[in-house]
Design an enzyme around this catalytic site. Structure first.
Site, short mmCIF file in Angstrom:
data_model
loop_
_atom_site.label_atom_id
_atom_site.label_comp_id
_atom_site.label_asym_id
_atom_site.label_seq_id
_atom_site.Cartn_x
_atom_site.Cartn_y
_atom_site.Cartn_z
N GLU A 73 0.81 -1.21 0.00
CA GLU A 73 0.00 0.00 0.00
C GLU A 73 0.84 1.27 0.00
OE1 GLU A 73 -2.87 -0.06 -0.74
OE2 GLU A 73 -4.02 -1.69 0.19
N HIS A 91 -2.99 2.75 8.39
CA HIS A 91 -4.03 2.06 7.62
C HIS A 91 -4.32 0.73 8.29
CE1 HIS A 91 -6.19 -0.06 4.57
NE2 HIS A 91 -5.17 -0.81 4.20
N HIS A 93 -7.41 -2.66 9.00
CA HIS A 93 -8.57 -3.41 8.55
C HIS A 93 -9.47 -3.68 9.75
CE1 HIS A 93 -6.15 -5.23 4.91
NE2 HIS A 93 -6.22 -3.91 4.89
N HIS A 153 -12.67 -2.75 2.41
CA HIS A 153 -11.24 -2.85 2.67
C HIS A 153 -10.88 -2.48 4.11
CE1 HIS A 153 -6.97 -2.04 0.83
NE2 HIS A 153 -6.88 -2.39 2.10
#
Length: 212
Positions: A73, A91, A93, A153
Site C-alpha cells: 500500500e 491504515h 482493517h 477494505h
C-alpha cells in the site's frame, strides 16, 4: 536512517494488533521526514516488527534503505503525502470500520467528535489494493479530512505525528462502532450542520469557571 520513526512504527504496530485493529500482516503504517518515508514492510505481522525490518523509500517510491520490500500500500501512502501536509499515516482493517466500508458511501456524524476527523467521513471507491487507482480514490476521499474509509477494505488516518495518526485511527473505529451498534437498535440520529457549527463555536470560546 529515521531510527526514531522506525521504532515508533514498531510500537504502534504492536498496539494496533493488541487493540484488534489489524489481523496478521494486514494494515500498514508510515512516517515522513523530509523527502524520505519510513514504511512497514510487506507480509510481516505488525506485532513482530523490528526497526531494521522497516524499509525507507523516497517520495518518488524508490527504495532507499532496508532489505525487505515496502508495504504493497506504499503507493497510497505516497499519494496522501503528495496531496496533504500529513507526516504520518495509519491504515488498518478494523472490524467496525470495514463493516461501514462494505455497506455505506460515507460515515455520518453521529457524534460531535467526528469533527476531529473532518466531519462526514467519505468511503473511497473500491479498487484493488496496492494499485494507483486505489491511491487516487483514497486521496479524493481524504480531501480536507483526517480520515477515510476504503470500500470493502478498511480505513486510513493521517496526522502530523504517528501518535496523532494512531489516535485518529482509534477514534475512527469508535465512531464506526457507535454507528453500527446504533443501527442494531434503531436509526442513529445524525447531527446537522447547525449542531456541528455550535460545537465548533463552543470549542473556539473556551469557558473558564469562576473562582470563589
Amino acid at each position: 536512517m529515521l531510527t526514531d520513526l522506525r521504532e515508533q512504527m514498531c510500537a504502534y504496530g504492536r498496539q494496533a494488533v493488541g487493540l484488534g485493529l489489524v489481523i496478521g500482516s494486514s494494515g500498514n503504517l508510515s512516517a515522513r521526514e523530509g523527502d524520505l518515508v519510513a514504511v512497514t514492510p510487506s507480509g510481516v505481522p505488525l506485532d513482530r516488527l523490528t526497526p531494521e525490518m522497516c524499509p525507507i523509500v523516497d517520495v518518488d517510491g524508490y527504495l532507499v534503505d532496508g532489505d525487505l520490500q515496502p508495504s504493497s500500500e506504499t503507493p497510497m501512502h505516497l499519494a496522501i503525502y503528495a496531496a496533504t501536509q500529513a507526516r504520518a499515516i495509519v491504515h488498518t482493517h478494523s472490524v467496525f470500520g470495514t463493516v461501514v466500508a462494505t455497506t455505506m458511501t460515507e460515515l455520518p456524524p453521529v457524534h460531535y467528535n467526528a469533527l476531529l476527523l473532518g466531519g462526514v467521513i467519505k468511503v473511497a471507491e473500491y479498487a484493488t489494493y496496492g494499485t494507483p487507482e486505489l491511491a487516487a480514490n483514497v486521496r479524493t476521499a481524504m480531501a480536507g479530512k483526517q480520515a477515510a474509509l476504503l470500500a470493502n477494505h478498511g480505513g486510513v488516518t493521517v496526522g502530523t505525528t504517528l501518535e496523532q495518526a494512531f489516535e485518529a485511527t482509534r477514534l475512527l473505529e469508535w465512531l464506526c462502532e457507535v454507528y453500527v451498534r446504533g443501527l442494531a437498535i434503531g436509526k442513529p440520529v445524525v447531527l446537522d450542520e447547525e449542531q456541528l457549527a455550535a460545537v465548533v463555536d463552543r470549542a473556539a470560546t473556551r469557558h473558564e469557571f469562576p473562582r470563589r
